[in-house]
Design a protein around this motif. Sequence first.
Motif, mmCIF file in Angstrom:
data_model
loop_
_atom_site.group_PDB
_atom_site.id
_atom_site.type_symbol
_atom_site.label_atom_id
_atom_site.label_comp_id
_atom_site.label_asym_id
_atom_site.label_seq_id
_atom_site.Cartn_x
_atom_site.Cartn_y
_atom_site.Cartn_z
ATOM 1 N N PRO A 66 -12.044 24.907 -2.576
ATOM 2 C CA PRO A 66 -12.631 23.900 -1.710
ATOM 3 C C PRO A 66 -12.300 22.469 -2.160
ATOM 4 N N SER A 67 -12.245 21.568 -1.195
ATOM 5 C CA SER A 67 -12.329 20.123 -1.464
ATOM 6 C C SER A 67 -11.084 19.450 -2.024
ATOM 7 N N ARG A 68 -9.940 20.116 -1.996
ATOM 8 C CA ARG A 68 -8.721 19.451 -2.444
ATOM 9 C C ARG A 68 -7.642 19.573 -1.369
ATOM 10 N N PHE A 69 -7.094 18.438 -0.974
ATOM 11 C CA PHE A 69 -6.018 18.462 0.009
ATOM 12 C C PHE A 69 -5.182 17.188 -0.100
ATOM 13 N N LYS A 70 -4.027 17.231 0.563
ATOM 14 C CA LYS A 70 -3.121 16.091 0.507
ATOM 15 C C LYS A 70 -2.291 16.028 1.791
ATOM 16 N N PHE A 71 -2.377 14.903 2.494
ATOM 17 C CA PHE A 71 -1.504 14.596 3.614
ATOM 18 C C PHE A 71 -0.533 13.505 3.160
ATOM 19 N N ILE A 72 0.755 13.764 3.274
ATOM 20 C CA ILE A 72 1.766 12.755 2.962
ATOM 21 C C ILE A 72 2.524 12.433 4.244
ATOM 22 N N TYR A 73 2.317 11.217 4.764
ATOM 23 C CA TYR A 73 3.035 10.765 5.950
ATOM 24 C C TYR A 73 4.350 10.135 5.501
ATOM 25 N N LYS A 74 5.456 10.606 6.069
ATOM 26 C CA LYS A 74 6.781 10.138 5.656
ATOM 27 C C LYS A 74 7.418 9.194 6.675
ATOM 28 N N LYS A 75 7.258 9.501 7.961
ATOM 29 C CA LYS A 75 7.845 8.683 9.025
ATOM 30 C C LYS A 75 6.827 8.507 10.129
ATOM 31 N N PRO A 76 6.799 7.336 10.791
ATOM 32 C CA PRO A 76 7.651 6.164 10.560
ATOM 33 C C PRO A 76 7.158 5.264 9.422
ATOM 34 N N PHE A 77 5.898 5.484 8.960
ATOM 35 C CA PHE A 77 5.357 4.668 7.877
ATOM 36 C C PHE A 77 4.849 5.580 6.767
ATOM 37 N N GLU A 78 5.017 5.160 5.535
ATOM 38 C CA GLU A 78 4.584 5.972 4.408
ATOM 39 C C GLU A 78 3.101 5.738 4.116
ATOM 40 N N GLN A 79 2.352 6.821 4.155
ATOM 41 C CA GLN A 79 0.933 6.787 3.826
ATOM 42 C C GLN A 79 0.570 8.091 3.120
ATOM 43 N N SER A 80 -0.483 8.032 2.296
ATOM 44 C CA SER A 80 -0.954 9.225 1.598
ATOM 45 C C SER A 80 -2.470 9.307 1.712
ATOM 46 N N ILE A 81 -2.963 10.522 1.933
ATOM 47 C CA ILE A 81 -4.396 10.799 1.911
ATOM 48 C C ILE A 81 -4.585 11.957 0.942
ATOM 49 N N VAL A 82 -5.278 11.707 -0.165
ATOM 50 C CA VAL A 82 -5.410 12.711 -1.214
ATOM 51 C C VAL A 82 -6.882 12.871 -1.583
ATOM 52 N N ALA A 83 -7.355 14.110 -1.554
ATOM 53 C CA ALA A 83 -8.703 14.434 -2.020
ATOM 54 C C ALA A 83 -8.566 15.279 -3.276
ATOM 55 N N ASP A 84 -9.100 14.776 -4.399
ATOM 56 C CA ASP A 84 -8.926 15.478 -5.679
ATOM 57 C C ASP A 84 -10.166 16.264 -6.103
ATOM 58 N N GLN A 86 -13.216 14.866 -6.220
ATOM 59 C CA GLN A 86 -14.219 13.846 -6.527
ATOM 60 C C GLN A 86 -14.040 12.593 -5.674
ATOM 61 N N THR A 87 -12.785 12.198 -5.491
ATOM 62 C CA THR A 87 -12.471 10.948 -4.806
ATOM 63 C C THR A 87 -11.468 11.188 -3.686
ATOM 64 N N LEU A 88 -11.681 10.500 -2.570
ATOM 65 C CA LEU A 88 -10.727 10.518 -1.468
ATOM 66 C C LEU A 88 -9.903 9.236 -1.544
ATOM 67 N N TRP A 89 -8.591 9.398 -1.725
ATOM 68 C CA TRP A 89 -7.679 8.271 -1.894
ATOM 69 C C TRP A 89 -6.840 8.069 -0.637
ATOM 70 N N LEU A 90 -6.783 6.844 -0.149
ATOM 71 C CA LEU A 90 -5.921 6.500 0.971
ATOM 72 C C LEU A 90 -4.965 5.405 0.507
ATOM 73 N N TYR A 91 -3.666 5.673 0.631
ATOM 74 C CA TYR A 91 -2.663 4.712 0.171
ATOM 75 C C TYR A 91 -1.758 4.317 1.323
ATOM 76 N N ASP A 92 -1.664 3.012 1.564
ATOM 77 C CA ASP A 92 -0.773 2.445 2.573
ATOM 78 C C ASP A 92 0.381 1.772 1.847
ATOM 79 N N ALA A 93 1.587 2.342 1.982
ATOM 80 C CA ALA A 93 2.739 1.828 1.231
ATOM 81 C C ALA A 93 3.135 0.436 1.703
ATOM 82 N N ASP A 94 3.053 0.161 3.005
ATOM 83 C CA ASP A 94 3.440 -1.153 3.512
ATOM 84 C C ASP A 94 2.560 -2.259 2.943
ATOM 85 N N LEU A 95 1.264 -1.988 2.853
ATOM 86 C CA LEU A 95 0.331 -2.980 2.311
ATOM 87 C C LEU A 95 0.232 -2.892 0.788
#
Length: 213
Positions: A66-84, A86-95
């Motif tokens: 339970p509770s761990r997942f990862k979405f890696i968006y590659k195109k057209p913009f790079e973004q990551s959503i990672v649940a470890d 304990q923490t939900l991480w959202l990373y916007d590569a452009d910003l």
Amino acid sequence: MKRIAIVCVAAYAGWAGAGGLESLEVFVKTVKTGRADFTQVVTAPAKDGQAPRVKTSNGTFEFSRPSRFKFIYKKPFEQSIVADGQTLWLYDADLNQVTASKQSKVLGSTPAALIAAAPDLRALQADFTLADAPDQDGLQWVAATPKSKEGQLQTVRVGFRAGEKSAELAALEILDSFGQRSLLSFSKVEVNPRLSADTFQFKTPAGADVIRQ
């Protein structure tokens, strides 16, 4: 032998005719880890007589229940959503910006909880009202309506391809309170792959701003 064969065929026919809710229950019980590619089509409602705006993106998806997942968006913009866990991480590569949220506070009523985070159906029913939806496009669908009215999520539908012993995740459709519809279609689905311990560890990129919520 003939009688056994008839029983097996009947059992399979009963499973093949099962609804989306049963497919969801089988999926949650039997698929503990997964990996897939996805294509996401986001359709914004039409405004001022203009045609609806459509945006397409693609990437990869992995989870470990339970509770761990990862979405890696590659195109057209790079973004990551990672649940470890304990923490939900959202990373916007452009910003070059990271948003970190306490997972227990934000995950319960999200689409990710339906397909990746919840340990069992009972946990999902604490946050969603679940019901069979009509079969469509060769898939069995379950509709999920959040019990909380505080979020921006209106309804979610999850589509499965029914197999002989399991249900394969095929699609995730999300409708928010602004009328925006997102459809994720999954391909190259791997069921219960062995995932390394560091798959869901998020490392903050150098120089990124980190916002904690």
